[in-house]
Scaffold this motif. Structure first.
Motif, PDB file in Angstrom:
ATOM      1  N   VAL A  64      47.082 -27.921 -47.016  1.00 55.50           N
ATOM      2  CA  VAL A  64      45.512 -27.403 -46.750  1.00 55.50           C
ATOM      3  C   VAL A  64      45.140 -26.788 -47.908  1.00 55.50           C
ATOM      4  N   PHE A  65      45.718 -25.640 -48.391  1.00 56.84           N
ATOM      5  CA  PHE A  65      45.498 -24.532 -49.434  1.00 56.84           C
ATOM      6  C   PHE A  65      45.611 -25.745 -50.812  1.00 56.84           C
ATOM      7  N   GLY A  66      46.512 -26.624 -50.959  1.00 62.04           N
ATOM      8  CA  GLY A  66      46.389 -27.529 -52.202  1.00 62.04           C
ATOM      9  C   GLY A  66      45.158 -28.485 -52.165  1.00 62.04           C
ATOM     10  N   GLY A  67      44.921 -29.075 -50.958  1.00 67.66           N
ATOM     11  CA  GLY A  67      43.753 -29.710 -51.017  1.00 67.66           C
ATOM     12  C   GLY A  67      42.566 -29.059 -51.327  1.00 67.66           C
ATOM     13  N   LEU A  68      42.260 -27.704 -50.738  1.00 67.98           N
ATOM     14  CA  LEU A  68      41.190 -26.931 -50.996  1.00 67.98           C
ATOM     15  C   LEU A  68      41.028 -26.615 -52.719  1.00 67.98           C
ATOM     16  N   THR A  69      42.262 -26.252 -53.095  1.00 67.43           N
ATOM     17  CA  THR A  69      42.546 -25.992 -54.553  1.00 67.43           C
ATOM     18  C   THR A  69      41.917 -27.205 -55.376  1.00 67.43           C
ATOM     19  N   LEU A  70      42.418 -28.255 -54.924  1.00 71.42           N
ATOM     20  CA  LEU A  70      41.890 -29.517 -55.618  1.00 71.42           C
ATOM     21  C   LEU A  70      40.469 -29.863 -55.703  1.00 71.42           C
ATOM     22  N   THR A  71      39.835 -29.521 -54.356  1.00 67.84           N
ATOM     23  CA  THR A  71      38.509 -29.498 -54.370  1.00 67.84           C
ATOM     24  C   THR A  71      37.677 -28.692 -55.161  1.00 67.84           C
ATOM     25  N   ASN A  72      38.415 -27.234 -55.164  1.00 69.30           N
ATOM     26  CA  ASN A  72      37.738 -26.406 -56.414  1.00 69.30           C
ATOM     27  C   ASN A  72      37.832 -26.896 -57.574  1.00 69.30           C
ATOM     28  N   MET A  73      38.678 -27.553 -57.988  1.00 69.11           N
ATOM     29  CA  MET A  73      38.884 -27.828 -59.271  1.00 69.11           C
ATOM     30  C   MET A  73      37.805 -28.998 -59.534  1.00 69.11           C
ATOM     31  N   VAL A  74      37.415 -29.591 -58.705  1.00 62.91           N
ATOM     32  CA  VAL A  74      36.400 -30.548 -58.962  1.00 62.91           C
ATOM     33  C   VAL A  74      34.999 -30.127 -58.780  1.00 62.91           C
ATOM     34  N   PHE A  75      34.608 -29.389 -57.752  1.00 61.62           N
ATOM     35  CA  PHE A  75      33.385 -28.863 -57.565  1.00 61.62           C
ATOM     36  C   PHE A  75      33.116 -27.584 -57.787  1.00 61.62           C
ATOM     37  N   LYS A  76      34.211 -26.887 -58.198  1.00 66.26           N
ATOM     38  CA  LYS A  76      33.936 -25.398 -58.692  1.00 66.26           C
ATOM     39  C   LYS A  76      32.983 -24.796 -58.017  1.00 66.26           C
ATOM     40  N   ASN A  77      33.305 -24.505 -56.730  1.00 65.31           N
ATOM     41  CA  ASN A  77      32.593 -23.841 -55.929  1.00 65.31           C
ATOM     42  C   ASN A  77      33.210 -22.192 -55.843  1.00 65.31           C
ATOM     43  N   ILE A  78      32.519 -21.557 -56.073  1.00 66.08           N
ATOM     44  CA  ILE A  78      33.004 -20.014 -56.154  1.00 66.08           C
ATOM     45  C   ILE A  78      33.517 -19.360 -55.021  1.00 66.08           C
ATOM     46  N   GLN A  79      33.102 -19.970 -53.659  1.00 61.80           N
ATOM     47  CA  GLN A  79      33.637 -19.564 -52.605  1.00 61.80           C
ATOM     48  C   GLN A  79      34.876 -20.099 -52.201  1.00 61.80           C
ATOM     49  N   LEU A  80      35.130 -21.233 -52.749  1.00 68.11           N
ATOM     50  CA  LEU A  80      36.500 -21.781 -52.319  1.00 68.11           C
ATOM     51  C   LEU A  80      37.975 -20.921 -52.676  1.00 68.11           C
ATOM     52  N   LYS A  81      37.851 -20.122 -53.606  1.00 70.35           N
ATOM     53  CA  LYS A  81      38.997 -19.650 -53.940  1.00 70.35           C
ATOM     54  C   LYS A  81      39.279 -18.474 -53.015  1.00 70.35           C
ATOM     55  N   PRO A  82      38.267 -17.633 -52.421  1.00 67.32           N
ATOM     56  CA  PRO A  82      38.495 -16.469 -51.188  1.00 67.32           C
ATOM     57  C   PRO A  82      38.926 -17.350 -50.125  1.00 67.32           C
ATOM     58  N   ILE A  83      38.056 -18.491 -49.727  1.00 64.60           N
ATOM     59  CA  ILE A  83      38.447 -19.094 -48.751  1.00 64.60           C
ATOM     60  C   ILE A  83      39.920 -19.707 -48.520  1.00 64.60           C
ATOM     61  N   SER A  84      40.266 -20.251 -49.630  1.00 64.04           N
ATOM     62  CA  SER A  84      41.455 -20.948 -49.534  1.00 64.04           C
ATOM     63  C   SER A  84      42.579 -19.846 -49.495  1.00 64.04           C
ATOM     64  N   LEU A  85      42.586 -18.732 -50.283  1.00 59.55           N
ATOM     65  CA  LEU A  85      43.582 -17.979 -50.260  1.00 59.55           C
ATOM     66  C   LEU A  85      43.695 -17.118 -48.982  1.00 59.55           C
ATOM     67  N   GLY A  86      42.515 -16.849 -48.475  1.00 56.82           N
ATOM     68  CA  GLY A  86      42.432 -16.205 -46.992  1.00 56.82           C
ATOM     69  C   GLY A  86      43.066 -16.918 -45.956  1.00 56.82           C
ATOM     70  N   LEU A  87      42.666 -18.263 -46.248  1.00 58.53           N
ATOM     71  CA  LEU A  87      43.263 -19.354 -44.945  1.00 58.53           C
ATOM     72  C   LEU A  87      44.913 -19.465 -45.199  1.00 58.53           C
ATOM     73  N   LEU A  88      45.327 -19.481 -46.430  1.00 55.45           N
ATOM     74  CA  LEU A  88      46.856 -19.472 -46.800  1.00 55.45           C
ATOM     75  C   LEU A  88      47.460 -18.185 -46.144  1.00 55.45           C
ATOM     76  N   LEU A  89      47.069 -17.119 -46.611  1.00 57.76           N
ATOM     77  CA  LEU A  89      47.680 -15.819 -46.397  1.00 57.76           C
ATOM     78  C   LEU A  89      47.712 -15.629 -44.751  1.00 57.76           C
ATOM     79  N   GLY A  90      46.469 -15.779 -44.160  1.00 61.26           N
ATOM     80  CA  GLY A  90      46.352 -15.489 -42.879  1.00 61.26           C
ATOM     81  C   GLY A  90      47.432 -16.153 -41.841  1.00 61.26           C
TER      82      GLY A  90
END
Ligand SMILES: [Zn+2]
Length: 178
Positions: A64-90
């Motif tokens: 899931v983290f990998g999928g969100l990171t790839l999505t972020n590389m394409v769309f460059k959404n500023i919120q995707l970084k904290p969302i993906s890290l929070g999801l992975l760590l939690g």
């Protein structure tokens, strides 16, 4: 581990991080949400011992983290970084604490390559044949409390998380008043 201790451990972990593009809002709310998220499989399970689905496996959340990171590389959404890290760590913290406090079911760390269940203390699946809603009732609850070390660690985590939350809240109010 019970929901309040999952939330408290997530809060304590989140507080360890310095401000960065990965830990700005909504990092903490997502981390708290993710620290209990794997347990939604309990809603679909008849028993405590049987409630660990793919949501309780580390690789699923890494994908899931990998999928969100790839999505972020394409769309460059500023919120995707904290969302993906929070999801992975939690979610990984949830699995780690479930492994540490396992009483009736462990964690399949190597799923799907191995179905071996890992746990720190010996587990007793026969005590986990009731529904997850029965976890806060006897006989499950008194069985859970038999391991006093784990029980007090959970209480300690809740107290530390609660104390830090109150301390942060009071200091924020002071800061706002000046
Ligand atoms: Zn769990």
């Amino acid at each position: 581990m019970f929901v309040p201790s999952h939330l408290a451990s997530g809060y304590l972990l989140g507080k360890l991080f310095k401000k960065s593009p990965w830990t700005v809002y909504p990092f903490m709310p997502i981390l708290l949400f993710a620290s209990v998220l794997p347990d939604i499989d309990g809603i679909f399970s008849d028993t405590v011992a049987g409630h660990h689905s793919i949501l309780h496996t580390p690789l699923f959340w890494i994908i899931v983290f990998g999928g969100l990171t790839l999505t972020n590389m394409v769309f460059k959404n500023i919120q995707l970084k904290p969302i993906s890290l929070g999801l992975l760590l939690g979610t990984q913290l949830h699995l780690l604490t479930d492994w540490f406090t396992a009483r009736t079911v462990g964690i399949q760390w190597l799923f799907p390559f191995s179905h071996k269940d890992y746990f720190l203390y010996p587990i007793r699946p026969e005590y986990g044949q009731g529904s997850v809603w029965g976890m806060i009732q006897n006989p499950y609850f008194s069985f859970y409390m038999e391991n006093t070390c784990l029980f007090w660690i959970e209480i300690g985590v809740i107290m530390c998380g609660g104390a830090l939350f109150i301390y942060t809240w009071i200091n924020r109010k002071k800061y706002n008043n000046t």
